[in-house]
Motif scaffolding. Structure first.
Motif, mmCIF file in Angstrom:
data_model
loop_
_atom_site.group_PDB
_atom_site.id
_atom_site.type_symbol
_atom_site.label_atom_id
_atom_site.label_comp_id
_atom_site.label_asym_id
_atom_site.label_seq_id
_atom_site.Cartn_x
_atom_site.Cartn_y
_atom_site.Cartn_z
ATOM 1 N N ARG A 276 38.172 30.081 27.096
ATOM 2 C CA ARG A 276 37.572 30.792 28.327
ATOM 3 C C ARG A 276 35.873 31.172 27.808
ATOM 4 N NH1 ARG A 276 42.602 34.505 29.770
ATOM 5 N NH2 ARG A 276 43.782 33.224 31.070
ATOM 6 N N ILE A 277 35.720 31.535 26.356
ATOM 7 C CA ILE A 277 34.341 31.776 26.012
ATOM 8 C C ILE A 277 33.498 30.739 26.131
ATOM 9 C CG2 ILE A 277 33.226 32.423 24.141
ATOM 10 C CD1 ILE A 277 35.130 34.465 23.336
ATOM 11 N N ASN A 278 34.150 29.524 25.520
ATOM 12 C CA ASN A 278 33.530 28.062 25.292
ATOM 13 C C ASN A 278 33.072 27.452 26.860
ATOM 14 O OD1 ASN A 278 33.440 28.477 22.903
ATOM 15 N ND2 ASN A 278 35.217 27.231 22.551
ATOM 16 N N ARG A 279 33.813 27.875 27.718
ATOM 17 C CA ARG A 279 33.770 27.541 29.299
ATOM 18 C C ARG A 279 32.975 28.653 30.006
ATOM 19 N NH1 ARG A 279 33.690 22.522 30.552
ATOM 20 N NH2 ARG A 279 35.097 22.713 32.396
ATOM 21 N N ASN A 280 31.781 28.932 29.468
ATOM 22 C CA ASN A 280 30.763 29.812 30.506
ATOM 23 C C ASN A 280 31.504 31.300 30.353
ATOM 24 O OD1 ASN A 280 29.054 27.622 30.660
ATOM 25 N ND2 ASN A 280 29.001 27.613 32.771
ATOM 26 N N ASN A 281 32.265 31.628 29.458
ATOM 27 C CA ASN A 281 32.906 32.953 29.492
ATOM 28 C C ASN A 281 33.497 33.355 30.710
ATOM 29 O OD1 ASN A 281 33.296 35.607 28.368
ATOM 30 N ND2 ASN A 281 31.571 36.306 29.276
ATOM 31 N N ILE A 282 34.789 32.645 30.685
ATOM 32 C CA ILE A 282 35.673 32.656 31.981
ATOM 33 C C ILE A 282 36.291 34.087 31.750
ATOM 34 C CG2 ILE A 282 37.683 31.994 33.248
ATOM 35 C CD1 ILE A 282 36.790 29.265 32.228
ATOM 36 N N CYS A 283 36.203 34.918 32.493
ATOM 37 C CA CYS A 283 36.967 36.400 32.522
ATOM 38 C C CYS A 283 37.917 36.509 33.654
ATOM 39 C CB CYS A 283 36.144 37.479 32.851
ATOM 40 S SG CYS A 283 34.705 37.280 31.323
ATOM 41 N N VAL A 284 39.375 36.751 33.249
ATOM 42 C CA VAL A 284 40.416 36.740 34.113
ATOM 43 C C VAL A 284 41.080 38.153 33.839
ATOM 44 C CG1 VAL A 284 42.418 35.653 34.891
ATOM 45 C CG2 VAL A 284 40.728 34.406 33.732
ATOM 46 N N ALA A 285 41.478 38.933 35.205
ATOM 47 C CA ALA A 285 42.195 40.065 34.948
ATOM 48 C C ALA A 285 42.800 40.417 36.543
ATOM 49 C CB ALA A 285 41.141 41.311 34.657
ATOM 50 N N ARG A 286 43.425 41.110 36.446
ATOM 51 C CA ARG A 286 44.218 41.682 37.833
ATOM 52 C C ARG A 286 43.055 42.750 38.281
ATOM 53 N NH1 ARG A 286 48.662 39.116 40.156
ATOM 54 N NH2 ARG A 286 50.039 38.344 38.376
ATOM 55 N N THR A 287 42.838 42.447 39.725
ATOM 56 C CA THR A 287 41.663 43.260 40.376
ATOM 57 C C THR A 287 41.958 44.718 40.172
ATOM 58 O OG1 THR A 287 41.316 41.240 41.460
ATOM 59 C CG2 THR A 287 40.118 43.038 42.217
ATOM 60 N N PHE A 288 43.252 44.855 40.761
ATOM 61 C CA PHE A 288 43.731 46.337 40.882
ATOM 62 C C PHE A 288 44.806 46.711 39.939
ATOM 63 C CE2 PHE A 288 42.249 44.788 45.029
ATOM 64 C CZ PHE A 288 40.801 45.395 45.200
ATOM 65 N N GLU A 289 44.904 47.795 39.639
ATOM 66 C CA GLU A 289 46.058 48.390 38.684
ATOM 67 C C GLU A 289 47.364 48.251 39.578
ATOM 68 O OE1 GLU A 289 45.552 52.091 36.913
ATOM 69 O OE2 GLU A 289 43.688 51.266 35.913
ATOM 70 N N ASP A 290 48.447 47.938 39.113
ATOM 71 C CA ASP A 290 49.662 47.820 39.798
ATOM 72 C C ASP A 290 50.447 49.171 39.136
ATOM 73 O OD1 ASP A 290 51.860 46.973 40.704
ATOM 74 O OD2 ASP A 290 52.340 45.210 39.829
ATOM 75 N N PRO A 291 50.799 49.970 39.994
ATOM 76 C CA PRO A 291 51.361 51.241 39.566
ATOM 77 C C PRO A 291 53.067 50.794 39.016
ATOM 78 C CG PRO A 291 50.710 51.406 41.768
ATOM 79 C CD PRO A 291 50.471 49.878 41.389
ATOM 80 N N SER A 292 53.533 49.662 39.503
ATOM 81 C CA SER A 292 54.985 49.369 39.191
ATOM 82 C C SER A 292 54.983 48.685 37.787
ATOM 83 C CB SER A 292 55.357 48.209 40.289
ATOM 84 O OG SER A 292 54.871 47.044 40.118
ATOM 85 N N ILE B 153 44.430 38.223 41.364
ATOM 86 C CA ILE B 153 43.807 37.995 39.928
ATOM 87 C C ILE B 153 42.462 37.613 40.347
ATOM 88 C CG2 ILE B 153 43.558 36.466 38.192
ATOM 89 C CD1 ILE B 153 46.807 36.230 38.653
ATOM 90 N N GLN B 154 41.523 38.261 39.719
ATOM 91 C CA GLN B 154 40.100 37.947 39.899
ATOM 92 C C GLN B 154 39.737 37.223 38.661
ATOM 93 O OE1 GLN B 154 36.956 41.215 38.823
ATOM 94 N NE2 GLN B 154 36.791 41.044 40.966
ATOM 95 N N VAL B 155 39.043 36.120 39.320
ATOM 96 C CA VAL B 155 38.367 35.026 37.962
ATOM 97 C C VAL B 155 36.902 35.012 38.300
ATOM 98 C CG1 VAL B 155 38.529 32.613 37.134
ATOM 99 C CG2 VAL B 155 40.411 33.734 38.122
ATOM 100 N N TYR B 156 36.034 35.427 37.256
ATOM 101 C CA TYR B 156 34.793 35.343 37.430
ATOM 102 C C TYR B 156 34.063 34.462 36.211
ATOM 103 C CZ TYR B 156 34.734 39.702 34.581
ATOM 104 O OH TYR B 156 34.905 40.819 33.509
ATOM 105 N N VAL B 157 33.311 33.734 36.570
ATOM 106 C CA VAL B 157 32.596 32.900 35.300
ATOM 107 C C VAL B 157 31.185 33.560 34.940
ATOM 108 C CG1 VAL B 157 31.630 30.722 34.756
ATOM 109 C CG2 VAL B 157 33.862 30.812 36.259
ATOM 110 N N GLY B 158 31.040 33.927 33.544
ATOM 111 C CA GLY B 158 29.727 34.293 33.445
ATOM 112 C C GLY B 158 29.751 35.966 33.337
#
Length: 639
Positions: free
Chosen positions: A207-223, A439-444
């Protein structure tokens, strides 16, 4: 039988002293002398609507009621008298029509309209003599006057709207409707062992080598029951090994390696997750959501021929972007799926014809889509895969009400994808409303940034139109035949002026802006795409949606009013792995943008002119003084 009299404007002027009704508006109809005369009082502000333009409305009222209507010129405590002449049925009809107009003008509770009825002289009679009066006193003949009051209906203050109750009712209705629909299938991904067995360090390094791909759940899941985020894929085969026809179409297009956002987006979308893709323009976002959408159509339980509407809906902010997505769809022939692009300015009849023949994919701008949905021509209830492309731009253009209206009608268990070049509060609000644990995927970076494959040059010039155009003319004359440029102007008028000057200089070009007919706009895109011309003059209508891979230069003839638009303009070049050049004319009137521009240049490792830094410092000082004086409004200022 008494003769009838034709009442016209002249007659009533001459008799104004006798009837005391003032000006008269009538259609020249004949009214019997022996009719009743009723006077009602209406608010003065309503008389304009009663008369109409050139007396057209009052003429219509007289025709429809068969009563004579006379409106007084005199204003008494905010009211004017309206006299009605005719038989009982005609007067009642006229009253009804007048009250309807008055109440539609004044939305407050109905006023207490006063009415007096006076019988005509022919109906005069002698009342019995008063008591205790000598018989020699002669009886007096007098008119009988009856006064009545139209009692208004009693209105009470409306009860406050219980929005929570309405939302619960709407949710209950949607759940009931969803329970009657055939379930949809959203997961079509089979993760290969070579992808599943990647270690955390391997995934992180990739992910770092591919333009710093960042991936995460956009909002917290209480469950805390969210599924793990799929690992990225390195090849097309790893994503589509179960779909050889898709792989064949990719090979035909000449692609060799997935782009950074594609390598992470495809496993997420094929797994049935909602996704928010944030990446710079020209990074392959369209293909990231399109190919999973094609697989989604074919994988549903309900046969295509039994579906009552399209399966995939793609919303885009501009007609250019919608048409570009449609061209992308047509590149990938898969299972014979049919698509249609609906947008304002296009042939509405042709769009409706295609929809009625049956389509699987609808690409649309929000305005035309709402038009067709409200007209019951397009049914979006069967849509199970929805895409909001360039969501930030749609919000900037004020399309949020249309988006919400359409998305409310789409089935709630759909799969949703949203793409954006930025991550403002409005986009986050949409994501919370219409996506399920996305899921949020942002590049850079989530910070606003221009593509790093573009060399950005800032040209500081005096605020002189002649010198600006001479610099621009030099640029055009030095442009090589194998190079292509998009020239951005701030206004349609400027674009027309610049193009006229180029025509006089004998330089071939095309122009595109909001005042150009749709057919001419499409021809302009075609001409710059196939090389008929190598200069396209445009306003910001083209800053997003023009996907021409071989644009080598972007020239900002007028610097944009906000830095986000600058980023999108720059993104028209340096696409699909190519490099590009961006040249921006920067004048004294643009100094409010200097600070944000410097951040963009520094982030991309570009040269920052010393004069630009000085201008930024002077603007900061000027702004501080204005804030202390309480006169700063954030406007685009000149110094």
């Amino acid at each position: 039988m008494e003769e009838s009299r034709t009442y016209n404007r002249t007659n009533f002027r001459s008799s104004r002293g006798r009837n005391n009704f003032g000006n008269n508006y009538n259609s020249g109809r004949e009214y019997p002398k022996n009719n009743d005369n009723v006077t009602i009082m209406v608010p003065s502000r309503c008389t304009g609507r009663l008369i109409g333009r050139g007396g057209s409305k009052i003429s219509e009222l007289q025709r429809n009621s068969n009563a004579k209507i006379i409106i007084s010129r005199d204003d008494i405590d905010g009211e004017r008298s309206v006299s009605l002449i005719g038989d009982d049925s005609a007067i009642e009809k006229a009253k009804s029509l007048i009250y309807e107009i008055v109440n539609s003008t004044d939305q407050r509770p109905q006023r207490n309209f006063r009415e007096t009825r006076e019988y005509s002289p022919v109906r005069k009679f002698s009342p019995p003599p008063p008591q205790n009066v000598p018989n020699e006193v002669p009886m007096m003949r007098t008119s009988y006057v009856r006064s009545t009051v139209v009692t208004p209906s009693v209105t009470t203050a409306p009860e406050p709207v219980n929005w929570d109750e309405l939302r619960e009712e709407a949710d209950r209705y949607q759940k009931e409707k969803l329970a009657q629909m055939t379930p949809i299938k959203k997961c079509f991904y089979e993760e290969l062992p070579e992808v599943r067995d990647m270690s955390e360090n391997e995934v992180k390094e990739f992910r770092i080598n591919r333009n710093n791909i960042c991936v995460a759940r956009t909002f917290e899941d209480p469950s805390g029951k969210s599924k793990p985020i799929p690992n990225p894929v390195k090849t097309f085969h790893q994503a589509f090994h179960n779909y050889p026809e898709i792989l064949h179409e990719i090979e035909k297009a000449g692609f060799t390696t997935p782009s950074p956002i594609q390598s992470q987006a495809w496993p997420i979308m094929l797994s049935g997750e909602d996704m928010i893709g944030i990446a710079q323009t020209g990074t392959g976002k369209t293909l990231a959501f399109l190919l999973p959408g094609l697989i989604h159509i074919n994988g549903q339980i309900t046969p295509i021929e039994e579906r009552n509407g399209p399966t995939v809906l793609i919303l885009a902010p501009t007609r250019e972007l919608a048409l570009q997505i449609e061209r992308e769809v047509k590149k990938y022939y898969y299972k014979g799926f049919k698509s249609v692009c609906v947008y304002g300015g296009g042939d509405r009849r042709e769009q409706i014809k295609i929809i009625k023949e049956g389509v699987d994919i609808v690409i649309a701008t929000p305005g035309r889509l709402n038009d067709l949905v409200e007209a019951k021509i397009l049914n979006v209830e069967e849509v199970s895969y929805a895409v909001l492309d360039e969501a930030d731009r749609m919000l900037d253009m004020g399309f949020e009400p249309q988006i919400r209206k359409v998305m409310y009608q789409v089935r709630k268990d759909r799969q949703t994808c949203m793409t954006s070049a930025t991550w403002p509060a409005g986009v986050r609000r949409l994501a919370q409303s219409y996506m399920v644990n996305p899921i949020q995927v942002y590049v850079g970076s989530l910070e606003l940034a221009a593509v790093h494959s573009v060399t950005q040059t800032i040209v500081m010039i005096p605020d002189d139109p002649n010198e600006k155009f001479q610099r621009f003319l030099e640029f055009c004359q030095n442009l090589q035949p194998n190079q292509k440029a998009i020239v951005f102007c701030g206004k349609k008028l400027t674009a027309d002026q610049v193009s006229s000057e180029l025509a006089m200089a004998g330089i071939d070009y095309q122009v595109i802006h909001g005042g150009i007919e749709q057919s001419d706009r499409e021809q302009a895109i075609l001409d710059i795409s196939d090389g008929t011309v190598n200069i396209l003059i445009a306003t910001d209508v083209a800053s997003r949606g023009i996907d021409i891979d071989d644009i080598t230069h972007v020239l900002n003839y007028d610097f944009p009013h906000n830095i986000e638009e600058y980023v999108h303009r720059v993104g028209r070049t340096g696409r699909a792995g190519r490099t590009g050049d961006s040249i921006s004319f920067f004048t004294r009137g643009d100094w409010a943008q200097a600070e944000e521009l410097i951040k963009i240049l520094e982030e991309a490792g570009q040269y920052v002119p010393e004069e630009l830094s000085d201008m930024c410092a002077r603007f900061t000082q000027w702004k501080k003084r204005k804030e202390e004086q309480g006169t700063y409004r954030g406007q685009r200022s000149r110094w």
